[in-house]
Scaffold this motif. Structure first.
Motif, PDB file in Angstrom:
ATOM      1  N   ASN A 172       0.863  -1.177   0.000  1.00  0.00           N
ATOM      2  CA  ASN A 172       0.000   0.000   0.000  1.00  0.00           C
ATOM      3  C   ASN A 172       0.902   1.230   0.000  1.00  0.00           C
ATOM      4  O   ASN A 172       2.139   1.113  -0.028  1.00  0.00           O
ATOM      5  CB  ASN A 172      -0.938  -0.004   1.220  1.00  0.00           C
ATOM      6  N   ALA A 173       0.306   2.418  -0.012  1.00  0.00           N
ATOM      7  CA  ALA A 173       1.107   3.643  -0.116  1.00  0.00           C
ATOM      8  C   ALA A 173       2.101   3.763   1.032  1.00  0.00           C
ATOM      9  O   ALA A 173       3.273   4.100   0.834  1.00  0.00           O
ATOM     10  CB  ALA A 173       0.175   4.849  -0.144  1.00  0.00           C
ATOM     11  N   GLU A 174       1.649   3.459   2.249  1.00  0.00           N
ATOM     12  CA  GLU A 174       2.533   3.554   3.400  1.00  0.00           C
ATOM     13  C   GLU A 174       3.674   2.547   3.297  1.00  0.00           C
ATOM     14  O   GLU A 174       4.839   2.856   3.590  1.00  0.00           O
ATOM     15  CB  GLU A 174       1.750   3.310   4.684  1.00  0.00           C
ATOM     16  N   GLY A 175       3.347   1.328   2.876  1.00  0.00           N
ATOM     17  CA  GLY A 175       4.364   0.293   2.741  1.00  0.00           C
ATOM     18  C   GLY A 175       5.413   0.656   1.707  1.00  0.00           C
ATOM     19  O   GLY A 175       6.612   0.438   1.920  1.00  0.00           O
ATOM     20  N   GLU A 176       4.983   1.216   0.583  1.00  0.00           N
ATOM     21  CA  GLU A 176       5.944   1.602  -0.442  1.00  0.00           C
ATOM     22  C   GLU A 176       6.812   2.763   0.025  1.00  0.00           C
ATOM     23  O   GLU A 176       8.005   2.836  -0.291  1.00  0.00           O
ATOM     24  CB  GLU A 176       5.208   1.968  -1.740  1.00  0.00           C
ATOM     25  N   LEU A 177       6.236   3.699   0.776  1.00  0.00           N
ATOM     26  CA  LEU A 177       7.033   4.798   1.324  1.00  0.00           C
ATOM     27  C   LEU A 177       8.110   4.263   2.260  1.00  0.00           C
ATOM     28  O   LEU A 177       9.283   4.653   2.181  1.00  0.00           O
ATOM     29  CB  LEU A 177       6.127   5.782   2.070  1.00  0.00           C
ATOM     30  N   LEU A 178       7.731   3.343   3.143  1.00  0.00           N
ATOM     31  CA  LEU A 178       8.706   2.757   4.062  1.00  0.00           C
ATOM     32  C   LEU A 178       9.779   1.981   3.306  1.00  0.00           C
ATOM     33  O   LEU A 178      10.962   2.040   3.649  1.00  0.00           O
ATOM     34  CB  LEU A 178       8.001   1.836   5.058  1.00  0.00           C
ATOM     35  N   ARG A 179       9.360   1.269   2.264  1.00  0.00           N
ATOM     36  CA  ARG A 179      10.333   0.504   1.489  1.00  0.00           C
ATOM     37  C   ARG A 179      11.356   1.443   0.824  1.00  0.00           C
ATOM     38  O   ARG A 179      12.552   1.181   0.819  1.00  0.00           O
ATOM     39  CB  ARG A 179       9.627  -0.340   0.436  1.00  0.00           C
ATOM     40  N   GLY A 180      10.848   2.549   0.257  1.00  0.00           N
ATOM     41  CA  GLY A 180      11.748   3.514  -0.366  1.00  0.00           C
ATOM     42  C   GLY A 180      12.713   4.116   0.639  1.00  0.00           C
ATOM     43  O   GLY A 180      13.918   4.262   0.367  1.00  0.00           O
ATOM     44  N   MET A 181      12.203   4.459   1.831  1.00  0.00           N
ATOM     45  CA  MET A 181      13.059   5.025   2.879  1.00  0.00           C
ATOM     46  C   MET A 181      14.121   4.013   3.315  1.00  0.00           C
ATOM     47  O   MET A 181      15.281   4.363   3.569  1.00  0.00           O
ATOM     48  CB  MET A 181      12.199   5.445   4.075  1.00  0.00           C
ATOM     49  N   TYR A 182      13.704   2.738   3.408  1.00  0.00           N
ATOM     50  CA  TYR A 182      14.642   1.692   3.807  1.00  0.00           C
ATOM     51  C   TYR A 182      15.805   1.598   2.822  1.00  0.00           C
ATOM     52  O   TYR A 182      16.977   1.558   3.207  1.00  0.00           O
ATOM     53  CB  TYR A 182      13.916   0.352   3.893  1.00  0.00           C
ATOM     54  N   HIS A 183      15.496   1.586   1.526  1.00  0.00           N
ATOM     55  CA  HIS A 183      16.555   1.438   0.533  1.00  0.00           C
ATOM     56  C   HIS A 183      17.436   2.690   0.463  1.00  0.00           C
ATOM     57  O   HIS A 183      18.656   2.575   0.227  1.00  0.00           O
ATOM     58  CB  HIS A 183      15.958   1.107  -0.836  1.00  0.00           C
ATOM     59  N   LEU A 184      16.871   3.872   0.676  1.00  0.00           N
ATOM     60  CA  LEU A 184      17.709   5.069   0.740  1.00  0.00           C
ATOM     61  C   LEU A 184      18.641   5.014   1.953  1.00  0.00           C
ATOM     62  O   LEU A 184      19.788   5.471   1.900  1.00  0.00           O
ATOM     63  CB  LEU A 184      16.834   6.322   0.797  1.00  0.00           C
ATOM     64  N   ARG A 185      18.123   4.459   3.055  1.00  0.00           N
ATOM     65  CA  ARG A 185      18.973   4.296   4.241  1.00  0.00           C
ATOM     66  C   ARG A 185      20.125   3.344   3.934  1.00  0.00           C
ATOM     67  O   ARG A 185      21.269   3.582   4.330  1.00  0.00           O
ATOM     68  CB  ARG A 185      18.120   3.757   5.393  1.00  0.00           C
ATOM     69  N   ARG A 186      19.844   2.282   3.215  1.00  0.00           N
ATOM     70  CA  ARG A 186      20.904   1.372   2.784  1.00  0.00           C
ATOM     71  C   ARG A 186      21.945   2.119   1.970  1.00  0.00           C
ATOM     72  O   ARG A 186      23.158   1.959   2.166  1.00  0.00           O
ATOM     73  CB  ARG A 186      20.321   0.255   1.915  1.00  0.00           C
TER      74      ARG A 186
END
Length: 219
Positions: A172-186
């Motif tokens: 969902n929108a929230e999940g995709e936002l978190l996923r994007g933030m996670y990969h930027l953190r990586r």
């Protein structure tokens, strides 16, 4: 309300002594289970705290009774009292099997993690939210979401790569936002300027690409 009426009947039985002195451990656990199932309902009856305090007199070690009372306190914004009950729950006897469909032990770990997150204690929040998953809370998106958020806030390391799983579960929108933030953190931990290793450069590109896909997912 029906819940209040049933709770009133149970309270009258307790006052009359019907549930105060069960003859055996099995009877005591049965009495506690009846109280927790009623007082821990949604919505909770108005005398839920009183009933659950009675349950804890019968079995102070019950993780479920402690958690249920902690949830009542949390609903009243009495977070110190709630945290005390949640700590008692995780230190107590795991009686999750007595409550099919409700994992009070996992909820206790989750709410302690939330308390840590409110106070900016992200390393502890990550540890406690992982405990919620280990206690059987993997099916609850609240738990996996908090693991992901705590992980993003504490930072990324190679040893923790499986965290990617928990930052990818919510379609969902929230999940995709978190996923994007996670990969930027990586990507923050993969400096391409100092990468002589082709695999390191590839990991950086993969992280940025994964973040881009998440942010452009269409949600």
């Amino acid at each position: 309300a029906l819940g209040d009426k049933a709770a009133g009947v149970l309270d009258a039985q307790i006052a009359a002594g019907a549930a105060l002195a069960p003859a055996s451990d099995a009877e005591r656990r049965s009495a506690v289970r009846s109280i927790v199932n009623l007082a821990g309902g949604n919505p909770a009856p108005s005398n839920a705290a009183h009933l659950l305090q009675t349950a804890l007199r019968l079995d102070p070690s019950s993780a479920s009774a402690n958690t249920a009372l902690g949830l009542v306190y949390a609903s009243r914004n009495d977070h110190p009292a709630a945290a005390e009950r949640f700590r008692s729950a995780v230190a107590g006897r795991d009686d999750t099997a007595d409550y099919p469909g409700r994992n009070y032990m996992a909820e206790a770990h989750y709410h302690l993690a939330l308390d840590d997150a409110r106070n900016g204690l992200w390393t502890s929040a990550l540890s406690r939210s992982r405990e919620a998953l280990r206690a059987g809370g993997t099916a609850d998106q609240r738990f996996t979401r908090l693991v992901c958020i705590s992980y993003i806030m504490t930072g990324w390391s190679r040893s923790d790569q499986p965290q990617d799983v928990y930052c990818s579960v919510n379609a969902n929108a929230e999940g995709e936002l978190l996923r994007g933030m996670y990969h930027l953190r990586r990507a923050q931990y993969l400096n391409p300027r100092s990468m002589a290793d082709t695999n390191q450069r590839r990991a950086y590109i993969d992280a940025i690409s994964a973040a881009t896909r998440a942010f452009n997912s269409g949600y």
